[in-house]
Structure formats: structure tokens, C-alpha cells
Design an enzyme around this catalytic site. Structure first.
Site, mmCIF file in Angstrom:
data_model
loop_
_atom_site.group_PDB
_atom_site.id
_atom_site.type_symbol
_atom_site.label_atom_id
_atom_site.label_comp_id
_atom_site.label_asym_id
_atom_site.label_seq_id
_atom_site.Cartn_x
_atom_site.Cartn_y
_atom_site.Cartn_z
ATOM 1 N N ASP A 104 -64.779 -20.248 -16.717
ATOM 2 C CA ASP A 104 -66.005 -20.908 -17.175
ATOM 3 C C ASP A 104 -67.320 -20.356 -16.684
ATOM 4 O O ASP A 104 -67.008 -19.299 -15.864
ATOM 5 C CB ASP A 104 -65.928 -22.373 -16.998
ATOM 6 C CG ASP A 104 -67.268 -22.887 -17.384
ATOM 7 O OD1 ASP A 104 -67.633 -22.813 -18.719
ATOM 8 O OD2 ASP A 104 -67.787 -23.639 -16.690
ATOM 9 N N SER A 105 -68.397 -20.580 -17.227
ATOM 10 C CA SER A 105 -69.492 -20.016 -16.554
ATOM 11 C C SER A 105 -69.763 -20.498 -15.447
ATOM 12 O O SER A 105 -70.594 -20.147 -14.510
ATOM 13 C CB SER A 105 -70.833 -20.428 -17.428
ATOM 14 O OG SER A 105 -71.006 -21.811 -17.682
ATOM 15 N N CYS A 152 -64.580 -22.836 -21.744
ATOM 16 C CA CYS A 152 -65.845 -22.816 -22.123
ATOM 17 C C CYS A 152 -65.964 -22.627 -23.331
ATOM 18 O O CYS A 152 -65.318 -21.487 -23.973
ATOM 19 C CB CYS A 152 -66.413 -21.768 -21.204
ATOM 20 S SG CYS A 152 -67.979 -21.134 -21.639
ATOM 21 N N GLU A 203 -75.112 -28.283 -13.089
ATOM 22 C CA GLU A 203 -74.730 -27.397 -11.889
ATOM 23 C C GLU A 203 -75.572 -27.699 -10.631
ATOM 24 O O GLU A 203 -75.255 -27.396 -9.651
ATOM 25 C CB GLU A 203 -75.148 -25.915 -12.583
ATOM 26 C CG GLU A 203 -74.279 -25.250 -13.631
ATOM 27 C CD GLU A 203 -72.639 -24.921 -12.769
ATOM 28 O OE1 GLU A 203 -72.768 -24.668 -11.686
ATOM 29 O OE2 GLU A 203 -71.788 -25.018 -13.769
ATOM 30 N N CYS A 210 -69.075 -28.939 -25.192
ATOM 31 C CA CYS A 210 -69.433 -27.899 -24.047
ATOM 32 C C CYS A 210 -68.700 -28.463 -22.774
ATOM 33 O O CYS A 210 -68.687 -29.775 -22.576
ATOM 34 C CB CYS A 210 -70.979 -27.936 -23.540
ATOM 35 S SG CYS A 210 -71.334 -26.959 -21.928
ATOM 36 N N THR A 211 -67.869 -27.784 -22.111
ATOM 37 C CA THR A 211 -67.041 -28.326 -21.015
ATOM 38 C C THR A 211 -67.862 -28.809 -19.809
ATOM 39 O O THR A 211 -67.392 -29.427 -19.307
ATOM 40 C CB THR A 211 -66.055 -27.164 -20.453
ATOM 41 O OG1 THR A 211 -66.735 -25.949 -20.064
ATOM 42 C CG2 THR A 211 -65.216 -26.793 -21.679
ATOM 43 N N HIS A 212 -69.000 -28.593 -19.604
ATOM 44 C CA HIS A 212 -69.962 -29.337 -18.727
ATOM 45 C C HIS A 212 -70.237 -30.850 -19.123
ATOM 46 O O HIS A 212 -70.388 -31.637 -18.265
ATOM 47 C CB HIS A 212 -71.208 -28.541 -18.562
ATOM 48 C CG HIS A 212 -71.312 -27.525 -17.664
ATOM 49 N ND1 HIS A 212 -70.713 -26.172 -18.165
ATOM 50 C CD2 HIS A 212 -71.561 -27.112 -16.466
ATOM 51 C CE1 HIS A 212 -70.798 -25.252 -17.183
ATOM 52 N NE2 HIS A 212 -71.376 -25.766 -16.051
HETATM 53 N N1 DGL Z 1 -69.356 -24.750 -20.245
HETATM 54 C C1 DGL Z 1 -69.884 -23.987 -21.045
HETATM 55 C C2 DGL Z 1 -69.236 -24.272 -22.623
HETATM 56 O O1 DGL Z 1 -68.405 -25.051 -22.540
HETATM 57 C C3 DGL Z 1 -71.026 -23.063 -20.731
HETATM 58 C C4 DGL Z 1 -72.367 -23.692 -20.667
HETATM 59 C C5 DGL Z 1 -73.100 -22.867 -20.220
HETATM 60 O O2 DGL Z 1 -73.058 -21.921 -19.506
HETATM 61 O O3 DGL Z 1 -74.605 -22.626 -20.796
HETATM 62 O O4 DGL Z 1 -70.143 -24.030 -23.592
#
Ligand code: DGL
Length: 275
Positions: free
Chosen positions: A12-13, A75, A154, A186-188
Site C-alpha cells: 500500500d502507499s 490499496c 498517516e 480506500c484501505t486507509h
Molecule cells: N490506501 C490507498 C487506497 O486504498 C491509497 C491512498 C493514498 O495513498 O492516497 O486508495
């Protein structure tokens, strides 16, 4: 059964993919997991899809160099940018990607209006357009990008007045349009799910596709005969292109304490040196 002890690569990012990793650990405790968080380049959301694709390829090469038997793109943005191209480039490796769970939202709705929150890049992708086209079925799908929410997460601001105000600014207009399902694209975002649920209230179902990803991975390992002996004990090793101490602190807050975090080097290609 032959036990395939090679690790599963996950990336992931940043810390978002840890929400997926936690589910995989629960569902497949015997597997060895190798996680890469690209904290040096987070957020991916405001970047162009081409750049995110290039990052995804570099990370995948590094995970494969460490013997990964399958890759989970934890991600949505990277999946939207690179899943198809990665599958084409590595036809022998199973890739499991994320996509916004529009289908279950459409199945759930009674008001006929559902909301999706995701990054700008995810909404710009062909993958997203295809999903809406396939699954919307006459239901109105409202798209709401949440720029800078990933940055807040983050930074560890999971439930602060600023994060709440930002979320209210994005969610209240959708509530006014009468959504009764909200997709976390989004996984965040599952990290701030308690805050989101407080804002949207009990009448809106919040849909998080991460449990389904763990089940899908399980099915693929079975299908390809590459699962590990279930009586083995699995582990998790993390790499970050950012600050390992900071990353470790975040992992503790997300209930993934105990796993080591190492520094990855990124100089043209990504290197995950063995400790
Ligand atoms: N967690 C990511 C996603 O699912 C990336 C979010 C990001 O880095 O902007 O899209």
C-alpha cells in the site's frame, strides 16, 4: 498436502493496507506475510495513475525478489492504476486487488442512493467506471473524493476535531441526498470507521471490502495449491520506504504490535534487504 512456505506480498502507499493485513492474519494465521508501505510517496491519491503504476511495478518486483507466491495490492488507488498491467506482466503470479464495493451497496440500498468515498485517482480510473457501469443498475451512485484524509490518517489523527470536520464536509452533503449505504473505497478509511459511523448514524450501512479480500486470497491459495500447512505458525515482516520507527508506532495503534519493521531503500528500484 505440500506446504508452500513462500510469503504473501502485500503493499500500500502507507499504513492503509495494514487494515487488509490484519484481516489476512486473522483468516490465514499460518501464512507468512511480507508487507511494504510506501510511506515515502504517500499519498498516492493525488498522483497520476501512470506514476502510481510505476511505483506498483517497482514494489512488486521487490516482493517477487523476496520470493512472494502471491501479491495483495492492499490499496484501491494502486489496484485501479496497475492491477491489470501487473497481471499481464506476471501471468504466473496471482494478484488480488481492491475495488470499491459498489455491488453490495447497490444490493443493500432501499433509498436508491449510495455513496462512495475514495481517492481522486481511484475515481479517475477506468476500473471504477467499469464497476459503476456493471453494478449500479439504476441506483444513483454519488462519488466523493476525500483529498487530504489519507494525510490525516498517516499523521495518526484518527479522531480529532479537524478530521471530523473534514469528514462532515464530505459526508453531510451525501446524507442530505439520502444515501443509505457508504462504500469505503480506500484501505486507509477503515481506520476512521468509528468516526465515519458516528457521523452517518445507524441508518447508513458502512461497507468495507477488506474481509472479502482475505476470503478471496484464501480461495486463490486453495485453488492454486499454494497454501501453507495450516498447523504452521505464520508471521508478519514489514518494510517501509519512510521512517520505520514511526511506522512501527502506527502498527501498534492498529493492533499489529510485535511485527518488525525495516527500512526499504528506493533508488531507482526498491530493495528489501534482509535484516
Ligand atoms: N490506501 C490507498 C487506497 O486504498 C491509497 C491512498 C493514498 O495513498 O492516497 O486508495
Amino acid at each position: 498436502m505440500v506446504s508452500d512456505d513462500r510469503p504473501i506480498g502485500i503493499f500500500d502507499s502507507g499504513i492503509g493496507g495494514l487494515t487488509v493485513t490484519a484481516r489476512i492474519r486473522q483468516a490465514l494465521p499460518a501464512e507468512r506475510l511480507l508487507y511494504f508501505g510506501d510511506s515515502a510517496h504517500v499519498p498516492y491519491g493525488p498522483r497520476g495513475l501512470e506514476q502510481v503504476r510505476a511505483f506498483s511495478f517497482a514494489i512488486t518486483e521487490a516482493l517477487l525478489a523476496r520470493g512472494a507466491k502471491a501479491i495483495v495490492i492492499a490499496c484501491n488507488t494502486a489496484s485501479a492504476a496497475a492491477l491489470r498491467a501487473l497481471r499481464e506482466a506476471h501471468p504466473d503470479i496471482p494478484f488480488i486487488g481492491m475495488e470499491p464495493a459498489v455491488k453490495p451497496a447497490v444490493e443493500h440500498t432501499r433509498t436508491g442512493v449510495v455513496g462512495v468515498i475514495a481517492t481522486v485517482a481511484t475515481f479517475q480510473s477506468e476500473l471504477y467506471a467499469t464497476i459503476v457501469e456493471r453494478f449500479a443498475q439504476g441506483v444513483e451512485v454519488l462519488h466523493q473524493p476525500c483529498p487530504s484524509l489519507v494525510k490525516q490518517i498517516e499523521a495518526g489523527d484518527f479522531d480529532t476535531p479537524i478530521t471530523e470536520a473534514m469528514l462532515r464536509g464530505w459526508l453531510e452533503p451525501m446524507l442530505a441526498r439520502n444515501i443509505d449505504a457508504l462504500v469505503l473505497g480506500c484501505t486507509h478509511y477503515p481506520i476512521v470507521r468509528p468516526l465515519i459511523e458516528r457521523i452517518v448514524g445507524p441508518d447508513v450501512r458502512v461497507i468495507d471490502p477488506t474481509p472479502a479480500i482475505a476470503r478471496q486470497l484464501d480461495r486463490i491459495l486453495q485453488r492454486d495449491g499454494i497454501g501453507r500447512d495450516p498447523s504452521a505458525s505464520g508471521d508478519l515482516i514489514c518494510y517501509t520506504s519512510g521512517d520505520p520507527v514511526e511506522f512501527h508506532r502506527m502498527m501498534e495503534r492498529l493492533g499489529l504490535e510485535g511485527a518488525p519493521v525495516y527500512q526499504a531503500t528506493w533508488d531507482g528500484s526498491v530493495r528489501l534487504d534482509r535484516p
